[in-house]
Design an enzyme around this catalytic site. Structure first.
Site, PDB file in Angstrom:
ATOM      1  N   GLU A 245       0.819  -1.220   0.000  1.00 14.12           N
ATOM      2  CA  GLU A 245       0.000   0.000   0.000  1.00 14.12           C
ATOM      3  C   GLU A 245       0.849   1.264   0.000  1.00 14.12           C
ATOM      4  OE1 GLU A 245      -2.697  -0.595   3.310  1.00 14.12           O
ATOM      5  OE2 GLU A 245      -3.832  -2.096   2.199  1.00 14.12           O
TER       6      GLU A 245
ATOM      7  N   GLU B 192      -5.192 -10.938  -1.975  1.00  5.59           N
ATOM      8  CA  GLU B 192      -6.057 -10.809  -0.778  1.00  5.59           C
ATOM      9  C   GLU B 192      -7.537 -10.788  -1.155  1.00  5.59           C
ATOM     10  OE1 GLU B 192      -4.867  -7.518   1.750  1.00  5.59           O
ATOM     11  OE2 GLU B 192      -2.738  -7.897   1.430  1.00  5.59           O
TER      12      GLU B 192
HETATM   13  C1  XIL Z   1      -5.491  -6.881   8.119  1.00  5.72           C
HETATM   14  C2  XIL Z   1      -5.755  -8.156   8.905  1.00  5.72           C
HETATM   15  O1  XIL Z   1      -6.651  -8.952   8.207  1.00  5.72           O
HETATM   16  C3  XIL Z   1      -6.303  -7.804  10.241  1.00  5.72           C
HETATM   17  O2  XIL Z   1      -6.467  -8.976  11.020  1.00  5.72           O
HETATM   18  C4  XIL Z   1      -5.351  -6.832  10.912  1.00  5.72           C
HETATM   19  O3  XIL Z   1      -5.848  -6.427  12.103  1.00  5.72           O
HETATM   20  C5  XIL Z   1      -5.113  -5.606  10.065  1.00  5.72           C
HETATM   21  O4  XIL Z   1      -4.649  -6.010   8.801  1.00  5.72           O
HETATM   22  N1  XIL Z   1      -4.653  -5.070   3.435  1.00  5.72           N
HETATM   23  C6  XIL Z   1      -3.530  -5.746   3.859  1.00  5.72           C
HETATM   24  C7  XIL Z   1      -3.605  -6.642   5.014  1.00  5.72           C
HETATM   25  O5  XIL Z   1      -2.493  -5.704   3.186  1.00  5.72           O
HETATM   26  O6  XIL Z   1      -2.403  -6.708   5.734  1.00  5.72           O
HETATM   27  C8  XIL Z   1      -4.740  -6.228   5.937  1.00  5.72           C
HETATM   28  O7  XIL Z   1      -4.850  -7.244   6.923  1.00  5.72           O
HETATM   29  C9  XIL Z   1      -6.030  -6.074   5.178  1.00  5.72           C
HETATM   30  C10 XIL Z   1      -5.895  -5.014   4.133  1.00  5.72           C
END
Ligand code: XIL
Length: 373
Positions: free
Chosen positions: A164, A279
């Site tokens: 990100e 994701e």
């Molecule tokens: C999220 C996890 O799913 C949560 O459990 C945590 O509290 C915060 O992070 N994009 C990403 C991930 O790259 O690392 C994020 O994961 C969700 C959004």
């Protein structure tokens, strides 16, 4: 945490690794190799490998979940256990119990594991706020990456090095999301992170992971444009990078921009970068409550998306951000107003496959013959 009916082997593995933070039970995770795990490395021949984010604690306590992961995943990725907050909670203290347990679990079961993530604004431990010079920031970033990546050298074939990088609505590639890294290193944090990872593990694939590039609208146009500019600027400076990760958190109520996304993917391909879907989930907070209808809509959103992507590139992997609705980050941010549980993932909370699972299965094979690389 306790595990039901541990075998003698579990017990021995647990005792050998006993330590703080429940390490005894966590290390016993590595002993759960099941017959289903005798898989071809990287998954079934010809299919795009499928995987999921996992939670170490749930793998220890929830046998059905663990079995579903072993049965269905060619790849896993730690949902949080390799982030700074987890592995580097104090300036001079690393804590690897959970990350180690996941790496062992993956190896024992013939599953690949991805690394996530090394340079991100989120999940940063409080101590990093005290970093107060450029030299200190560079030293901390480099030492962290050296420590974590070298620990798993040769065992993690793909790392989300950068996560990100762009602000929500970028003007161009210089619109980087503020973090302790941009504060002291500006845009240099990107080449520093990527080059350090490459130097420590020259075999691992370096991934820049980004979100919100798939929908229609000015903000998403801006994000696609800035992402391509950023990739070009890294390439122009010979910064090592192998792939772009499309997070693919799909909002069911946003319209997919087929042309915009395909044009982005053509640009990515022309830079000779691979694409991974890292994701995937479908955020269903604004969809109707009826479960049959909702699951159908969720699957439809994913189908349109995967078709759009797979017409242009063959993703190196498709990972969802969790396997089952039992364990999903979605309600933390996108809870439904009717109080019903979210259903963003391929398996429901009872670990039964949903239409989304069938769609992913279909696309894993559908374009197999079209793409050779
Ligand atoms: C999220 C996890 O799913 C949560 O459990 C945590 O509290 C915060 O992070 N994009 C990403 C991930 O790259 O690392 C994020 O994961 C969700 C959004």
């Amino acid at each position: 945490m306790s595990i039901k009916a541990p075998t003698r082997r579990d017990f021995l593995a647990g005792a050998a690794g006993a330590g703080v933070l429940g390490a005894a039970t966590l290390s016993s995770l590595s002993a759960f190799a099941t017959p289903a795990s005798h898989r071809a490395p990287g998954g079934r021949a010809g299919l795009i490998p499928y995987g999921s984010a996992v939670r170490a604690d749930a793998l220890v306590t929830d046998v059905a979940y663990r079995e579903a992961i072993v049965t269905n995943c060619d790849i896993i990725v730690a949902e949080g256990e390799m982030k700074w907050l987890d592995v580097h909670p104090e300036r001079n203290a690393y804590r690897f119990e959970k990350a180690d347990a996941l790496v062992d679990f993956a190896r024992q079961n013939g599953i690949e594991i991805r690394g996530h993530t090394l340079a991100w604004y989120g999940a940063m431990p409080a101590w990093t706020a005290a970093i107060d010079s450029r030299a200190e920031a560079e030293a901390e970033l480099v030492v962290h990456i050296e420590t974590v990546v070298s620990r798993y050298r040769g065992q993690i074939p793909s790392w989300d090095v950068v996560n990100e990088a762009l602000v929500d609505w970028p003007e161009d590639a210089t619109s980087l999301r503020p973090s302790i890294w941009t504060r002291w290193l500006g845009a240099d944090y990107l080449p520093i992170a990527l080059r350090t990872t490459a130097a420590v593990d020259p075999e691992t694939r370096l991934v820049l992971n980004e979100y919100d590039v798939e929908f229609r609208g000015a903000r998403f146009d801006a994000r696609r444009k800035a992402l391509v500019q950023l990739l070009r600027s890294l390439r122009d400076r010979d910064v090592p990078l192998h792939a772009v990760g499309l997070q693919s958190h799909l909002f069911a109520d946003r319209a997919l921009d087929r042309e915009g996304l395909q044009s982005l993917l053509r640009d990515v391909a022309s830079l000779e970068l691979d694409v991974l879907i890292t994701e995937l989930d479908v955020i269903d907070d604004r969809l109707p409550g009826d479960i049959g209808e909702r699951d159908g809509r969720v699957a439809g959103v994913a189908r349109d998306y995967l078709e759009t992507v797979c017409e242009v590139v063959r993703p190196k992997a498709i990972l969802t951000w969790g396997l089952s609705d039992r364990y999903t980050w979605v309600p933390t941010y996108f809870k439904r107003h009717d109080g019903m549980p979210n259903r963003p993932l391929p398996f429901d909370a009872d670990l039964e496959p949903k239409p989304l699972f069938d769609v992913i299965e279909e696309f894993r094979g559908k374009f197999a013959s079209r793409w050779t690389r």
